[in-house]
Design an enzyme around this catalytic site. Structure first.
Site, PDB file in Angstrom:
ATOM      1  N   TRP A  21       0.839  -1.213   0.000  1.00  0.00           N
ATOM      2  CA  TRP A  21       0.000   0.000   0.000  1.00  0.00           C
ATOM      3  C   TRP A  21       0.873   1.261   0.000  1.00  0.00           C
ATOM      4  CZ3 TRP A  21      -1.744   3.162   4.570  1.00  0.00           C
ATOM      5  CH2 TRP A  21      -2.711   4.111   4.205  1.00  0.00           C
ATOM      6  N   GLN A  27       5.410   5.084  -4.734  1.00  0.00           N
ATOM      7  CA  GLN A  27       6.701   5.579  -4.237  1.00  0.00           C
ATOM      8  C   GLN A  27       7.889   4.828  -4.822  1.00  0.00           C
ATOM      9  OE1 GLN A  27       5.591   5.092   0.012  1.00  0.00           O
ATOM     10  NE2 GLN A  27       6.637   7.033   0.324  1.00  0.00           N
ATOM     11  N   TYR A  54      -4.949  -0.827  -4.573  1.00  0.00           N
ATOM     12  CA  TYR A  54      -3.634  -0.212  -4.369  1.00  0.00           C
ATOM     13  C   TYR A  54      -3.071   0.304  -5.694  1.00  0.00           C
ATOM     14  CZ  TYR A  54      -3.651  -2.356   0.301  1.00  0.00           C
ATOM     15  OH  TYR A  54      -3.969  -2.728   1.585  1.00  0.00           O
ATOM     16  N   SER A 156     -11.559  -7.705   6.274  1.00  0.00           N
ATOM     17  CA  SER A 156     -10.666  -6.639   6.713  1.00  0.00           C
ATOM     18  C   SER A 156     -11.501  -5.497   7.270  1.00  0.00           C
ATOM     19  CB  SER A 156      -9.795  -6.156   5.557  1.00  0.00           C
ATOM     20  OG  SER A 156      -8.961  -5.106   6.000  1.00  0.00           O
ATOM     21  N   ALA A 215       1.660   2.742  12.438  1.00  0.00           N
ATOM     22  CA  ALA A 215       0.734   3.867  12.213  1.00  0.00           C
ATOM     23  C   ALA A 215       1.245   4.746  11.072  1.00  0.00           C
ATOM     24  CB  ALA A 215       0.522   4.674  13.494  1.00  0.00           C
ATOM     25  N   GLY A 288       5.349  -2.182   5.919  1.00  0.00           N
ATOM     26  CA  GLY A 288       5.453  -1.406   4.688  1.00  0.00           C
ATOM     27  C   GLY A 288       6.841  -0.800   4.678  1.00  0.00           C
ATOM     28  N   ASN A 298      13.830  -3.073  10.393  1.00  0.00           N
ATOM     29  CA  ASN A 298      12.637  -3.523  11.116  1.00  0.00           C
ATOM     30  C   ASN A 298      12.658  -5.016  11.440  1.00  0.00           C
ATOM     31  OD1 ASN A 298      11.838  -0.892  10.988  1.00  0.00           O
ATOM     32  ND2 ASN A 298      10.308  -1.188   9.389  1.00  0.00           N
TER      33      ASN A 298
HETATM   34  P1  NDP Z   1       3.450   0.862   8.600  1.00  0.00           P
HETATM   35  O1  NDP Z   1       2.563   1.483   9.602  1.00  0.00           O
HETATM   36  O2  NDP Z   1       4.536  -0.030   9.109  1.00  0.00           O
HETATM   37  O3  NDP Z   1       4.086   2.046   7.722  1.00  0.00           O
HETATM   38  C1  NDP Z   1       5.084   1.752   6.777  1.00  0.00           C
HETATM   39  C2  NDP Z   1       5.761   3.038   6.328  1.00  0.00           C
HETATM   40  O4  NDP Z   1       6.446   3.645   7.429  1.00  0.00           O
HETATM   41  C3  NDP Z   1       6.834   2.772   5.289  1.00  0.00           C
HETATM   42  O5  NDP Z   1       6.304   2.651   3.996  1.00  0.00           O
HETATM   43  C4  NDP Z   1       7.730   3.966   5.490  1.00  0.00           C
HETATM   44  O6  NDP Z   1       7.083   5.099   4.891  1.00  0.00           O
HETATM   45  C5  NDP Z   1       7.712   4.124   7.002  1.00  0.00           C
HETATM   46  N1  NDP Z   1       8.729   3.312   7.687  1.00  0.00           N
HETATM   47  C6  NDP Z   1       8.750   1.961   7.857  1.00  0.00           C
HETATM   48  N2  NDP Z   1       9.828   1.586   8.579  1.00  0.00           N
HETATM   49  C7  NDP Z   1      10.507   2.703   8.880  1.00  0.00           C
HETATM   50  C8  NDP Z   1      11.685   2.941   9.610  1.00  0.00           C
HETATM   51  N3  NDP Z   1      12.381   1.959  10.168  1.00  0.00           N
HETATM   52  N4  NDP Z   1      12.094   4.236   9.733  1.00  0.00           N
HETATM   53  C9  NDP Z   1      11.407   5.249   9.176  1.00  0.00           C
HETATM   54  N5  NDP Z   1      10.275   5.076   8.469  1.00  0.00           N
HETATM   55  C10 NDP Z   1       9.813   3.821   8.325  1.00  0.00           C
HETATM   56  O7  NDP Z   1       2.638  -0.029   7.585  1.00  0.00           O
HETATM   57  P2  NDP Z   1       1.685   0.390   6.347  1.00  0.00           P
HETATM   58  O8  NDP Z   1       0.782   1.483   6.725  1.00  0.00           O
HETATM   59  O9  NDP Z   1       2.538   0.551   5.142  1.00  0.00           O
HETATM   60  O10 NDP Z   1       0.826  -0.939   6.209  1.00  0.00           O
HETATM   61  C11 NDP Z   1       1.456  -2.176   5.924  1.00  0.00           C
HETATM   62  C12 NDP Z   1       0.630  -2.967   4.954  1.00  0.00           C
HETATM   63  O11 NDP Z   1      -0.639  -3.251   5.531  1.00  0.00           O
HETATM   64  C13 NDP Z   1       0.279  -2.260   3.637  1.00  0.00           C
HETATM   65  O12 NDP Z   1       1.321  -2.299   2.703  1.00  0.00           O
HETATM   66  C14 NDP Z   1      -0.907  -3.057   3.185  1.00  0.00           C
HETATM   67  O13 NDP Z   1      -0.474  -4.268   2.585  1.00  0.00           O
HETATM   68  C15 NDP Z   1      -1.611  -3.356   4.504  1.00  0.00           C
HETATM   69  N6  NDP Z   1      -2.703  -2.386   4.736  1.00  0.00           N
HETATM   70  C16 NDP Z   1      -3.986  -2.878   4.780  1.00  0.00           C
HETATM   71  C17 NDP Z   1      -5.051  -2.055   4.969  1.00  0.00           C
HETATM   72  C18 NDP Z   1      -6.428  -2.627   5.019  1.00  0.00           C
HETATM   73  O14 NDP Z   1      -7.401  -1.876   5.028  1.00  0.00           O
HETATM   74  N7  NDP Z   1      -6.571  -3.937   5.031  1.00  0.00           N
HETATM   75  C19 NDP Z   1      -4.891  -0.589   5.128  1.00  0.00           C
HETATM   76  C20 NDP Z   1      -3.510  -0.170   5.112  1.00  0.00           C
HETATM   77  C21 NDP Z   1      -2.478  -1.045   4.941  1.00  0.00           C
HETATM   78  P3  NDP Z   1       7.837   6.361   4.256  1.00  0.00           P
HETATM   79  O15 NDP Z   1       9.276   6.017   4.055  1.00  0.00           O
HETATM   80  O16 NDP Z   1       7.116   6.636   2.991  1.00  0.00           O
HETATM   81  O17 NDP Z   1       7.632   7.471   5.237  1.00  0.00           O
END
Ligand code: NDP
Length: 329
Positions: A21, A27, A54, A156, A215, A288, A298
């Protein structure tokens, strides 16, 4: 990597998984997503999460191209999609979204085409649909399982009551009930996992693949001193997420959590992910990542897990103050 049994099924999921996502098709390009999936797989991740919505279906296509190129044994990984939102955005026609038999079946066929695969391992109803009878949804998912197009179906962000209704209908009709839920779960969003699904975990035994363990990055501490230009909250078109996720009070708590993480010689991201995994009702936390380094960092959350003692968990509660009130059972 730790593997966990998905609810009452026989399926083993890696405790950490990778989702697409915002990242895939928006990105990151094919090169970076290839790298991310490679790092994930090499570290034991066996589940890749996706959805029709997505990047308006580009994410499924990208993941499909990479899976084809990687040529891993199909038996060594699991791939998911989710149906509900459609992929045409505001141009969705009435039957191009929701959970009618027509949209579920068509979305499944389209996902298989985009992934270039003959079956999906996990298939989710991305949200509940108040306009489709539950029996139609359960029957349709059961049919897709019978046809071998999907192996397990799940929900979900459904309410506990909706999940129970689906289970009761499935039981009455001798059909497959939903086997897993995909709720948001992190140190700020706890109600569904800790309260609403409490009796479901005890009585029905659903697995969970939880989303946004950080988050949307907030719990990594990256927003402690403003919004970095190359971050999710800095993306154009994401002010809705920024408004929902970031506020002074939350950032203050993350700052305190970052101090605790430092004392534990870890990062706030690893501490927050490990905290999710500490909940035995979590089958897999979907990570993500927009950069390979984030994913590599992570993974250290797994090593941290044994260090989350009762004392550390209490310190986290004191800082976050987000434990939902439990009704008396
Ligand atoms: P997270 O809350 O873990 O956020 C991930 C984002 O945080 C990354 O893309 C990056 O964003 C940032 N990040 C991750 N690790 C680090 C780090 N170590 N240091 C700094 N920044 C970091 O998870 P997501 O919100 O991406 O959700 C994960 C997955 O869950 C999605 O890909 C999707 O498959 C699923 N999902 C499902 C939903 C549903 O309704 N069922 C809704 C949302 C997600 P950046 O670098 O861009 O700042």
């Amino acid at each position: 990597m730790e593997y966990r049994r998905m609810g009452k099924t026989g399926l083993q999921l890696s405790a950490l998984s990778l989702g697409s996502w915002v990242t895939f098709g928006k990105q990151v390009d094919d090169k970076i997503s290839d790298e991310l999936m490679g790092i994930a797989y090499d570290n034991g991740i066996n589940f890749f999460d996706n959805a029709e919505v997505y990047s308006r279906s580009e994410s499924e296509k990208m993941m499909g191209r990479i899976l084809k190129k990687k040529n891993w044994n199909r038996s060594s990984y699991l791939v998911s999609s989710k149906v509900f939102f459609g992929w045409h955005g505001p141009e969705n026609k009435p039957n191009e979204k929701g959970l009618s038999r027509k949209h579920i079946v068509e979305a499944c066929h389209e996902a298989l085409e985009r992934f270039q695969l003959s079956y999906l391992d996990l298939y989710y109803c991305h949200r509940p649909d108040k306009n489709t009878p539950m029996e139609e949804i359960v029957r349709t998912m059961n049919t897709l399982i019978q046809q071998g197009k999907i192996l397990y179906w799940g929900t979900s962000e459904w309410s506990g009551a909706e999940i129970v209704e689906a289970h009761l209908i499935a039981r009455q009709l001798g059909l497959e009930p939903p086997a897993m839920e995909q709720p948001q779960y992190n140190l700020f969003e706890r109600y569904k996992m800790e309260v609403d699904y409490y009796t479901i975990f005890r009585n029905l035994g659903m697995g969970t693949t939880i989303w946004s363990p950080l988050a949307s990055g907030l719990l990594s501490g990256k927003y402690n001193n403003g919004i970095p230009a190359d971050s999710r909250m800095g993306l154009e078109g994401f002010s809705w997420l920024r408004d929902k996720t970031l506020n002074e009070d939350r950032i203050e708590r993350v700052k305190k959590l970052s101090v605790l993480a430092q004392e534990l010689e870890t990062t706030p991201a690893c501490l927050s992910i490990a905290w999710c995994l500490k909940n035995p009702n979590v089958t897999s936390a979907i990570l993500g990542a927009s950069k390979p380094q984030q994913l590599n960092d992570n993974f250290k959350s797994l090593e941290l897990l044994p260090k989350l003692t009762v004392d550390v968990m209490e310190q986290i509660e004191t800082i976050m103050q987000t434990k939902p009130a439990h009704p008396e059972y």
